[in-house]
Design a protein around this motif. Structure first.
Motif, PDB file in Angstrom:
ATOM      1  N   LEU A   1       0.634  -1.323  -0.092  1.00 44.64           N
ATOM      2  CA  LEU A   1       0.087   0.019   0.087  1.00 44.64           C
ATOM      3  C   LEU A   1       0.901   1.334   0.026  1.00 44.64           C
ATOM      4  O   LEU A   1       0.560   2.209  -0.874  1.00 44.64           O
ATOM      5  CB  LEU A   1      -0.757  -0.080   1.301  1.00 44.64           C
ATOM      6  CG  LEU A   1      -2.236  -0.533   0.875  1.00 44.64           C
ATOM      7  CD1 LEU A   1      -3.091  -0.926   2.209  1.00 44.64           C
ATOM      8  CD2 LEU A   1      -3.136  -0.219  -0.010  1.00 44.64           C
ATOM      9  N   LEU A   2       1.827   1.210   0.744  1.00 47.24           N
ATOM     10  CA  LEU A   2       2.637   2.717   0.852  1.00 47.24           C
ATOM     11  C   LEU A   2       3.531   2.758  -0.500  1.00 47.24           C
ATOM     12  O   LEU A   2       3.665   3.847  -0.950  1.00 47.24           O
ATOM     13  CB  LEU A   2       3.564   2.632   2.039  1.00 47.24           C
ATOM     14  CG  LEU A   2       3.008   2.934   3.479  1.00 47.24           C
ATOM     15  CD1 LEU A   2       3.737   2.438   4.458  1.00 47.24           C
ATOM     16  CD2 LEU A   2       2.330   4.206   3.268  1.00 47.24           C
ATOM     17  N   LEU A   3       3.730   1.409  -1.052  1.00 46.57           N
ATOM     18  CA  LEU A   3       4.615   1.771  -2.429  1.00 46.57           C
ATOM     19  C   LEU A   3       3.377   2.164  -3.249  1.00 46.57           C
ATOM     20  O   LEU A   3       4.031   3.097  -4.171  1.00 46.57           O
ATOM     21  CB  LEU A   3       5.015   0.280  -2.933  1.00 46.57           C
ATOM     22  CG  LEU A   3       5.431   0.168  -4.088  1.00 46.57           C
ATOM     23  CD1 LEU A   3       7.112   0.908  -4.161  1.00 46.57           C
ATOM     24  CD2 LEU A   3       6.106  -1.168  -4.498  1.00 46.57           C
ATOM     25  N   GLY A   4       2.328   1.585  -3.380  1.00 43.59           N
ATOM     26  CA  GLY A   4       1.213   2.663  -4.308  1.00 43.59           C
ATOM     27  C   GLY A   4       1.067   3.905  -3.985  1.00 43.59           C
ATOM     28  O   GLY A   4       0.952   4.636  -4.907  1.00 43.59           O
ATOM     29  N   GLY A   5       1.189   4.442  -2.653  1.00 41.78           N
ATOM     30  CA  GLY A   5       1.179   5.864  -2.563  1.00 41.78           C
ATOM     31  C   GLY A   5       2.282   6.304  -3.247  1.00 41.78           C
ATOM     32  O   GLY A   5       2.143   7.602  -3.487  1.00 41.78           O
ATOM     33  N   SER A   6       3.340   6.065  -2.834  1.00 41.88           N
ATOM     34  CA  SER A   6       4.476   6.733  -3.474  1.00 41.88           C
ATOM     35  C   SER A   6       4.698   6.671  -5.017  1.00 41.88           C
ATOM     36  O   SER A   6       5.046   7.730  -5.626  1.00 41.88           O
ATOM     37  CB  SER A   6       5.932   5.886  -2.837  1.00 41.88           C
ATOM     38  OG  SER A   6       6.277   6.036  -1.544  1.00 41.88           O
TER      39      SER A   6
ATOM     40  N   LEU B   1      -6.078   1.803  -4.357  1.00 42.22           N
ATOM     41  CA  LEU B   1      -6.803   2.086  -3.409  1.00 42.22           C
ATOM     42  C   LEU B   1      -6.496   3.158  -2.873  1.00 42.22           C
ATOM     43  O   LEU B   1      -7.210   4.306  -2.654  1.00 42.22           O
ATOM     44  CB  LEU B   1      -6.907   1.020  -2.239  1.00 42.22           C
ATOM     45  CG  LEU B   1      -7.850   1.125  -0.919  1.00 42.22           C
ATOM     46  CD1 LEU B   1      -9.131   1.369  -1.506  1.00 42.22           C
ATOM     47  CD2 LEU B   1      -7.694  -0.043  -0.168  1.00 42.22           C
ATOM     48  N   PRO B   2      -5.222   3.546  -2.475  1.00 45.25           N
ATOM     49  CA  PRO B   2      -4.727   4.897  -2.151  1.00 45.25           C
ATOM     50  C   PRO B   2      -4.855   6.085  -2.764  1.00 45.25           C
ATOM     51  O   PRO B   2      -5.390   7.205  -2.639  1.00 45.25           O
ATOM     52  CB  PRO B   2      -3.229   4.931  -2.074  1.00 45.25           C
ATOM     53  CG  PRO B   2      -3.010   3.213  -1.609  1.00 45.25           C
ATOM     54  CD  PRO B   2      -3.905   2.634  -2.391  1.00 45.25           C
ATOM     55  N   SER B   3      -4.780   5.748  -4.404  1.00 49.15           N
ATOM     56  CA  SER B   3      -5.118   6.871  -5.345  1.00 49.15           C
ATOM     57  C   SER B   3      -6.609   7.222  -5.402  1.00 49.15           C
ATOM     58  O   SER B   3      -6.865   8.430  -5.577  1.00 49.15           O
ATOM     59  CB  SER B   3      -4.654   6.446  -6.741  1.00 49.15           C
ATOM     60  OG  SER B   3      -3.301   6.074  -6.762  1.00 49.15           O
ATOM     61  N   SER B   4      -7.338   6.217  -5.018  1.00 51.00           N
ATOM     62  CA  SER B   4      -9.039   6.491  -5.176  1.00 51.00           C
ATOM     63  C   SER B   4      -9.136   7.662  -4.171  1.00 51.00           C
ATOM     64  O   SER B   4     -10.156   8.539  -4.573  1.00 51.00           O
ATOM     65  CB  SER B   4      -9.721   5.161  -5.080  1.00 51.00           C
ATOM     66  OG  SER B   4      -9.477   4.983  -3.487  1.00 51.00           O
TER      67      SER B   4
END
Length: 472
Positions: free
Chosen positions: A75-80, A129-132
């Motif tokens: 998840l945090l990789l997705g946010g970065s 999910l984080p991007s949404s």
């Protein structure tokens, strides 16, 4: 209006119009709906999957847990990644990975292929999910409108969570287990199309990408997730595998903390790392997820094991209990124009604690309608406070750190869910009768909600006075 959405090309739906708002909500909610459905629906199909592949129980566990493991760890990789290439591009990429993985799940010729495809689904979910939530925040920069739209967004997600077991039972019964994965194809495709048409790309932030820190963080989250997922079945610290997993998690988080302290561009920016309000709201989000997913786990098993309901019947009985979310999320967003987010959260967490305490009092022997009423009160409180909590986290993260702020919240909520399900599994194992175990579970849930209310009341007041109009 946000600069990223200030103008639309000829022929596009105008920004700010009612149709545009509905389209944006659909675009960003469809990903979350798929993620929620895949958490709940797949459980219903396990019996049919086992019969087709003659799989052992351990393989069935991994069909469920493979998705959760990669989802939580990345998840945090997705946010970065959303910071580097933009939230819109990351969201669409995640949806496409998820849709591709869903197609492979549906076409799987063995349980092993299904497990690998579920791992890939988790990767896609961790990206979109984080991007949404970031895209939703950027689309509605006004605090009051933003909280209201998050309420509508939450209503979609709540409806998906509530209807998951029912939809899964119906679809599996009529069309077979593969159909639950094929459902994601049109949903994901619609999400990609709406996002491409209605949402403007956010400006990428060319921040340094610390590969080593992300690998350490993935190691820590993977170790924690694996321990919580498999600890109960493997015997916790009697298992060398679990001991090794714990050591990997501890070593990774220690090295990550040291590296973050020394890094000039940490994964979690210093502005967020030292923001007390941001972590207060994250903590309450973790407690909310612990109560929600722990409740779904315990109550579904209670209805099936203690009351003899079939999986399909249990899904029907869960509908009114979980359907509360779709209703209350929507109206909670509208109340944000009158109440502060702080007040909404305190009232919501207090209501959830009251519902949990009422469930302890009535017990498992109560008639279904009474048990559904007390559980509904608990979920009413959770649904009422959810939009305010998410809006507050994103407000504290700000536009500069929206992606990593959203990813941090998602990761914390996932860990909360994993911890709760692991603890509930332990409670059910230790306490032999359902009446006592149900009361014990809801004692934990009541404590979590009282703690959340106290955190907001004490932590937020000490940092900054409450404000009206949807702000904390």
């Amino acid at each position: 209006m946000d600069a990223a959405h200030a103008s639309q090309p000829e022929g596009m739906i105008p920004d700010g119009s009612r149709l545009w708002k509905v389209g944006v909500i659909f675009a960003v909610a469809l990903g979350f709906v798929m993620a929620m459905l895949d958490v709940t629906v797949v459980n219903v199909a396990l019996g049919d999957i086992q019969r087709e592949f003659t799989s052992p129980l351990s393989t069935l566990v991994w069909i469920i847990d493979a998705y959760t493991l990669t989802f939580a760890s990345l998840l945090l990789l997705g946010g970065s990644l959303a910071d580097r290439i933009g939230a819109k591009r990351t969201y669409i990429s995640g949806l496409m990975i998820f849709v591709l993985a869903s197609a492979v799940c549906g076409l799987a010729t063995s349980a092993s292929i299904l497990v690998v495809a579920r791992l890939l689904q988790g990767v896609g979910a961790a990206f979109f999910l984080p991007s949404s939530l970031t895209l939703l925040t950027q689309s509605f920069p006004d605090p009051v409108t933003r909280t209201r739209m998050i309420g509508v967004y939450g209503a979609f997600v709540g409806a998906a969570a509530g209807s998951g077991p029912f939809v899964g039972g119906l679809v599996v019964h009529e069309l077979g287990w593969r159909s639950i994965f094929y459902l994601n194809l049109p949903i994901g495709a619609l999400g990609v199309i709406l996002t491409a048409i209605l949402l403007r790309p956010s400006k990428p932030k060319p921040r340094p990408f610390d590969v080593a820190s992300h690998l350490l963080l993935m190691g820590a989250l993977s170790g924690v997730s694996f321990t919580l997922i498999e600890g109960h079945s493997l015997g916790w610290f009697a298992s060398r595998t679990i001991v090794f997993s714990v050591l990997v998690a501890l070593a990774s988080i220690t090295l990550f903390a040291v590296r973050e302290r020394l890094a000039s561009h940490p994964v979690i920016p210093h502005a967020l790392l030292h923001n007390r309000r941001f972590w207060t709201f994250n903590a309450t989000g973790t407690l909310m997820s612990a109560v929600l997913f722990g409740e779904i786990f315990v109550v579904t098993l209670f209805l099936e094991k203690a009351r003899g309901a079939s999986a399909f019947m249990a899904g029907i009985q869960m509908l009114p209990i979980m359907g509360v979310f779709a209703f209350v999320n929507y109206y909670a967003g509208r109340i944000s124009s009158v109440w502060s987010n702080r007040r909404i959260m305190i009232v919501g967490y207090g209501t959830a604690a009251l519902g949990a305490a009422s469930t302890i009092l009535v017990g498992g022997a109560a008639p279904y309608w009474l048990l559904a009423l007390t559980l509904g009160i608990c979920n009413l409180g959770l649904g009422f406070s959810g939009p305010a909590m998410m809006s507050s986290v994103m407000h504290e993260a700000g536009r500069d750190h929206a992606n990593i702020g959203s990813a941090t919240l998602s990761a914390n909520r996932q860990i909360g869910a994993l911890c709760s399900v692991a603890l509930m599994g332990l409670l059910l194992d230790v306490i032999p009768d359902w009446e006592s175990s149900l009361r014990a579970a809801f004692t934990v849930f009541a404590f979590c909600m009282v703690t959340a209310a106290v955190l907001v009341r004490q932590g937020v007041t000490a940092a900054r006075p409450a404000m009206l109009g949807g702000e904390p």
